[in-house]
Design an enzyme around this catalytic site. Structure first.
Site, PDB file in Angstrom:
ATOM      1  N   SER A 186       0.794  -1.230   0.000  1.00  0.00           N
ATOM      2  CA  SER A 186       0.000   0.000   0.000  1.00  0.00           C
ATOM      3  C   SER A 186       0.826   1.279   0.000  1.00  0.00           C
ATOM      4  CB  SER A 186      -0.957   0.006   1.198  1.00  0.00           C
ATOM      5  OG  SER A 186      -2.015  -0.905   0.985  1.00  0.00           O
ATOM      6  N   VAL A 187       2.113   1.185   0.249  1.00  0.00           N
ATOM      7  CA  VAL A 187       2.977   2.359   0.086  1.00  0.00           C
ATOM      8  C   VAL A 187       2.961   2.797  -1.382  1.00  0.00           C
ATOM      9  CG1 VAL A 187       5.344   3.229   0.331  1.00  0.00           C
ATOM     10  CG2 VAL A 187       4.394   1.724   2.073  1.00  0.00           C
TER      11      VAL A 187
END
Length: 468
Positions: free
Chosen positions: A112-113
């Site tokens: 999700s970064v």
């Protein structure tokens, strides 16, 4: 006789002036100093920085060694201040069969970064005049079945879209075909799936929204999502160990890591799934070294204007006025009245942390590919080791303020800090050590400035110690 007295008087006055300037070289007459002010070379400043950092590095080494040996951390860590690396190490293996070691160029799935890169792609297109945040999705995706959802809703996780991790499992029947983002849009249309809520009324973290955004980038730019990021972000920033990987596209990168799951003292590879074809919410692979380049670009206008960048760090506001601590691809928080933007990631063995302390210009990057469960706690320990005790960082700041701007500026900085934190103090032992360091370099005027700072602040520290 009068002429002789005049000459002697002139000599005495000039001698006194020279003595004053020697003792106080910062004194100016008019606009220029009689002598060139002493300065530290780049190498000397670097050595002085090392003096403050070596104790912190020892602390961080201790934390990391315990995490690696006792708790199985297998990954890379990088901490930076003002864009300069203060700590960077990798622990363990890139491949547990070949025993190849990890490096700061090893490429991890960011999970999700990745969302901040998707948001940046949208912001770039916005600045190019190709879209607006409040445009409806149907303006760019004719087959998109929800007319009230805008690009902003997707950026802010306020769209109400159902979770694709759930509906692919239910509706994707061809297990031999790896779906891409267009398949996600097709399922939403064909199954007529209801929204979880009216767009804009609630916040619900949505991987689906960012997968849709990646497809919007493709439609608006006319090129594959990975190519757009490569051309507009990765290549301009010199991110040579960063890419987009989708299992659906069948383009592999030999340097990207596999995820592993720990089983006692052994590690087994995590198998890729059908969902590894979807990108935008995940799919960026990168290294700690490249993420530092990305981090520094966020401080400039290399990619977008500072105004547009600030929008990404602005909280979401729901239709009812409630504020949500999420911007465009970044979570938001305040610690000790200072702004922090961050995102964590977790996917198929990968666990990541990317945190930017904006006011302190301090960045923490932790990447792991072995399902390490303590990564958030590890990040907290490293941050505390660097930023605390607070007087260590403050002492360093005051020293460099004194050297560059003078004692008065440093005392003012101390007083401003003390006004908001009653426990503010400096490390006087370190100040005296800096005096000795400067004396050893024969930088006498600079050492006198630090000595003046020492005496100016010694009364403050004594009053704190006595409890007055």
């Amino acid at each position: 006789m009068n002429k002789q007295i005049y000459k002697w008087t002139l000599r005495i006055v000039l001698t006194i002036l020279l003595v004053i300037v020697f003792i106080h070289p910062e004194i100016n007459f008019g606009t220029k100093s009689l002598f060139k002010a002493e300065i530290l070379s780049i190498e000397e400043e670097s050595q002085l920085n090392e003096f403050f950092l070596k104790e912190k590095r020892a602390q961080m080494d201790s934390i990391m060694n315990i995490s690696a040996v006792s708790f199985g951390f297998n990954g890379s860590v990088l901490l930076a201040l003002n864009g300069q690396i203060v700590y960077s190490r990798s622990f363990g293996y890139a491949d547990f069969t070949s025993r190849e070691s990890l490096t700061d160029h090893s490429m991890y799935q960011l999970a999700s970064v990745s969302k901040q890169f998707t948001a940046m792609a949208i912001m770039i297109l916005k600045e190019q005049g190709k879209l607006d945040y409040d445009d409806p999705l149907q303006q760019y995706l004719a087959d998109f079945p929800y007319k009230d959802i805008t690009i902003r809703h997707l950026l802010n996780h306020t769209s109400g879209l159902p979770n694709y991790l759930w509906f692919f499992e239910k509706y994707w029947t061809d297990q031999t075909q790896i779906p891409y983002n267009d398949a996600l849009i097709r399922i939403l249309q064909e199954q007529n799936l209801p929204l979880n809520f009216k767009p804009g009324s609630h916040f619900d973290y949505s991987n689906t929204g960012y997968a849709v955004l990646a497809y919007v980038v493709e439609k608006v730019s006319g090129m594959p999502f990975g190519d757009f990021l490569q051309n507009t972000i990765f290549e301009p920033l010199g991110m040579l160990h960063t890419c987009i990987y989708s299992r659906a596209i069948q383009k592999d990168y030999p340097d990207r890591l596999n995820g592993y799951k720990r089983n006692y003292k052994s590690f087994r590879p995590v198998e890729e799934t059908l969902l590894d074809g979807i990108v935008g919410d995940k799919g960026v692979y990168s290294s700690t070294a490249d993420l530092l380049l990305w981090d520094q670009a966020l401080e400039t206008d290399k990619l977008i204007s500072r105004f547009t960048m600030e929008e990404a760090f602005t909280p979401t506001r729901l239709d009812n006025g409630r504020e949500i601590p999420y911007g465009f691809g970044f979570r938001l928080k305040n610690e000790n009245e200072k702004r922090v933007v961050y995102h964590h990631g977790m996917w198929e063995g990968f666990r990541n942390v990317f945190e930017r302390y904006i006011d302190d210009k301090f960045t923490v990057i932790i990447l792991n590919h072995t399902s390490f469960n303590g990564i958030n706690r590890l990040a907290d320990h490293l941050i505390q080791a660097y930023l605390n005790p607070p007087y260590n960082s403050l002492t360093q700041d005051l020293v460099f303020t004194t050297l560059h701007k003078g004692v008065k500026a440093a005392v003012k900085q101390f007083e401003e800090k003390k006004a908001v934190d009653q426990y503010t103090r400096v490390d006087q032992v370190k100040l005296l050590a800096v005096v000795k360091y400067l004396d050893d370099l024969n930088k006498r005027s600079l050492s006198k400035k630090i000595m003046q700072l020492y005496f100016s602040l010694s009364g403050e520290n004594q009053s704190k110690a006595s409890g007055s």
